[in-house]
Design an enzyme around this catalytic site. Sequence first.
Site, PDB file in Angstrom:
ATOM      1  N   ARG A 125     -19.615 -39.951 -33.520  1.00  0.00           N
ATOM      2  CA  ARG A 125     -19.290 -38.989 -34.587  1.00  0.00           C
ATOM      3  C   ARG A 125     -20.024 -37.676 -34.348  1.00  0.00           C
ATOM      4  O   ARG A 125     -20.413 -36.989 -35.278  1.00  0.00           O
ATOM      5  CB  ARG A 125     -19.690 -39.557 -35.937  1.00  0.00           C
ATOM      6  N   ARG A 138     -26.546 -29.568 -35.384  1.00  0.00           N
ATOM      7  CA  ARG A 138     -27.898 -30.015 -35.065  1.00  0.00           C
ATOM      8  C   ARG A 138     -28.338 -29.346 -33.766  1.00  0.00           C
ATOM      9  O   ARG A 138     -27.573 -29.267 -32.802  1.00  0.00           O
ATOM     10  CB  ARG A 138     -27.831 -31.531 -34.916  1.00  0.00           C
ATOM     11  N   ASP A 177     -31.489 -46.292 -29.305  1.00  0.00           N
ATOM     12  CA  ASP A 177     -30.528 -45.185 -29.180  1.00  0.00           C
ATOM     13  C   ASP A 177     -30.915 -44.027 -30.103  1.00  0.00           C
ATOM     14  O   ASP A 177     -30.321 -42.953 -30.017  1.00  0.00           O
ATOM     15  CB  ASP A 177     -29.107 -45.651 -29.499  1.00  0.00           C
TER      16      ASP A 177
HETATM   17  P1  AMP Z   1     -26.529 -44.392 -35.874  1.00  0.00           P
HETATM   18  O1  AMP Z   1     -26.510 -45.286 -37.059  1.00  0.00           O
HETATM   19  O2  AMP Z   1     -26.388 -42.941 -36.238  1.00  0.00           O
HETATM   20  O3  AMP Z   1     -27.690 -44.566 -34.994  1.00  0.00           O
HETATM   21  O4  AMP Z   1     -25.219 -44.720 -35.047  1.00  0.00           O
HETATM   22  C1  AMP Z   1     -25.042 -45.878 -34.273  1.00  0.00           C
HETATM   23  C2  AMP Z   1     -23.763 -45.780 -33.474  1.00  0.00           C
HETATM   24  O5  AMP Z   1     -22.619 -45.835 -34.328  1.00  0.00           O
HETATM   25  C3  AMP Z   1     -23.618 -44.506 -32.667  1.00  0.00           C
HETATM   26  O6  AMP Z   1     -22.988 -44.836 -31.470  1.00  0.00           O
HETATM   27  C4  AMP Z   1     -22.738 -43.660 -33.553  1.00  0.00           C
HETATM   28  O7  AMP Z   1     -22.056 -42.678 -32.830  1.00  0.00           O
HETATM   29  C5  AMP Z   1     -21.794 -44.693 -34.142  1.00  0.00           C
HETATM   30  N1  AMP Z   1     -21.231 -44.279 -35.445  1.00  0.00           N
HETATM   31  C6  AMP Z   1     -21.875 -44.254 -36.619  1.00  0.00           C
HETATM   32  N2  AMP Z   1     -21.078 -43.804 -37.601  1.00  0.00           N
HETATM   33  C7  AMP Z   1     -19.871 -43.536 -37.051  1.00  0.00           C
HETATM   34  C8  AMP Z   1     -18.633 -43.034 -37.541  1.00  0.00           C
HETATM   35  N3  AMP Z   1     -18.443 -42.710 -38.827  1.00  0.00           N
HETATM   36  N4  AMP Z   1     -17.624 -42.903 -36.649  1.00  0.00           N
HETATM   37  C9  AMP Z   1     -17.792 -43.223 -35.363  1.00  0.00           C
HETATM   38  N5  AMP Z   1     -18.931 -43.693 -34.835  1.00  0.00           N
HETATM   39  C10 AMP Z   1     -19.974 -43.848 -35.650  1.00  0.00           C
HETATM   40 MG    MG Z   2     -27.935 -42.862 -33.807  1.00  0.00          MG
END
Ligand code: AMP
Ligand code: MG
Length: 491
Positions: free
Chosen positions: A89, A172, A248
């Site tokens: 995203r 960002r 990550d």
């Molecule tokens: P995060 O919780 O930000 O660390 O995200 C974990 C993973 O989920 C990453 O690969 C993000 O890009 C993916 N991700 C989280 N929310 C979304 C969304 N709304 N659409 C697509 N990918 C997402």
């Molecule tokens: Mg993340």
Amino acid sequence: MRFPFDNLFFREMEGFYAPAEPERPSAPKLLAFNHALAADLGLILEKGGEAELAALFSGAILPEGAEPLAFAYAGHQFGHFSPQLGDGRALLLGEIVTPAGQRFDVQLKGSGRTAFSRNGDGKAAIGPVLREYLISESMAKMGIATTRALAAVATGDRVQRERAHPGAVLTRIAASHIRIGTFQYFAAHHGEAPVSQLVRHAIARHYPEIAAEKNPALALLDRVIDRQAKLVADWMGVGFVHGVMNTDNMSISGETIDYGPCAFMDRFRMNSVFSSIDRNGRYAYGKQPHILHWNMARLAEALLPSIHAVDEKDVEKAKQLIAEVPARFQEQWEKNLRAKLGLGVAQEGDGALFDAMFAMMEAENADFTGFFRGLAVHLREGDHAFQRSGAPMDEAAWGEWRVQWLARLDAEYGEGQRLARAEAMDQVNPLYIPRNHLVESALEKAEASDMGRWERLLSIVCDPYVQREGLEEFALPDGLDAPAYRTFCGT
Ligand code: AMP
Ligand code: MG
């Protein structure tokens, strides 16, 4: 607006990303723009005004020279390895080089689906976008390494979560978006050669001083451990719980990244957890040093083939570095604690003083921010003032610890220096932080199209150390009887 783009990653690191395009928002409207940061970055505003900014920072138009891409990465999430994550995203517009010669990523977050979106919509809701903006800017103003917020734009589209929310895009700015998980992705799928290539790229970008080291991957590990140890110590110094220290979400540059479920403690609890998905408290406040250690071991694993390829004997050195992580963290942490207490040089017995302090704070439900700030009030005006400072405590418990602290302080500086020590403490103990209840009420109003409270809170937390008249409510914790604060992932 003109961007001084120079897209090295796009040019040199083919195979480490997927090209991406933003989705066009239906009715972009500027919510916030960080003019001071834009000036520092050397972004030149032209005549288009807010409409141009809204279009540029929502993906409605691409700036000249942008080469948008989504990074590939993997990562350990809550201890389990996910081989395929990546920017689902977010997309990088490009890298800019500032007038001072520093290189930064400009990234849109919430601008739609990419090759890594899996089942996600690639979108972000206005609440998490404005939350990240506020908290990351507050962190920057407290001197904590962090990504920055340049702009927030409402898209005019709805984003479906547990209910429908107005959508938004955050811009960002980061020293880079290379994560531990970036190394893990290439280690898991492609082996040593691309990992070594990424090592060279990361060193050139973040640690040019080690470019000539015989074993670059080993030297990189060493530098990242130092930066991450300092980062976690800095978080803990302001009562910050990151909430999702997955590999990550840990940047090689040592910046705070991924403001999802993070929060600041009011009442001190070593095991504070805010994230609704962290059911076992893996990322609790007091666990963060342990997770730092664990994450560094995961980075070392990903780097091991590259370390080994230069000299197999260096594998032992990598193990040694990982063994040193707790001590390196402890050194940074105690340095921060001494500064918070007005102390200078480490002395025998400091550890016991810190332990007694945390035990007392926990027993007394001390407000984390108010307690440390109150110590300087005590030095200036005595105990009555401390008890009125928003951090009142049981006299017996606090009195006993206070005697030890003052004895330690006076032994180092002399009683005549107490006012000077109070001044020094006010430079490191913030008074105004993004307290959870303040953030929530500002976001509620913003979601209903009233940005006034959010803007006011932003301006207050961006000047965290200097006490101002009329801002008393912004320095106080939520009531003791307030319901436990819960956060949710998902910018
Ligand atoms: P995060 O919780 O930000 O660390 O995200 C974990 C993973 O989920 C990453 O690969 C993000 O890009 C993916 N991700 C989280 N929310 C979304 C969304 N709304 N659409 C697509 N990918 C997402
Ligand atoms: Mg993340």
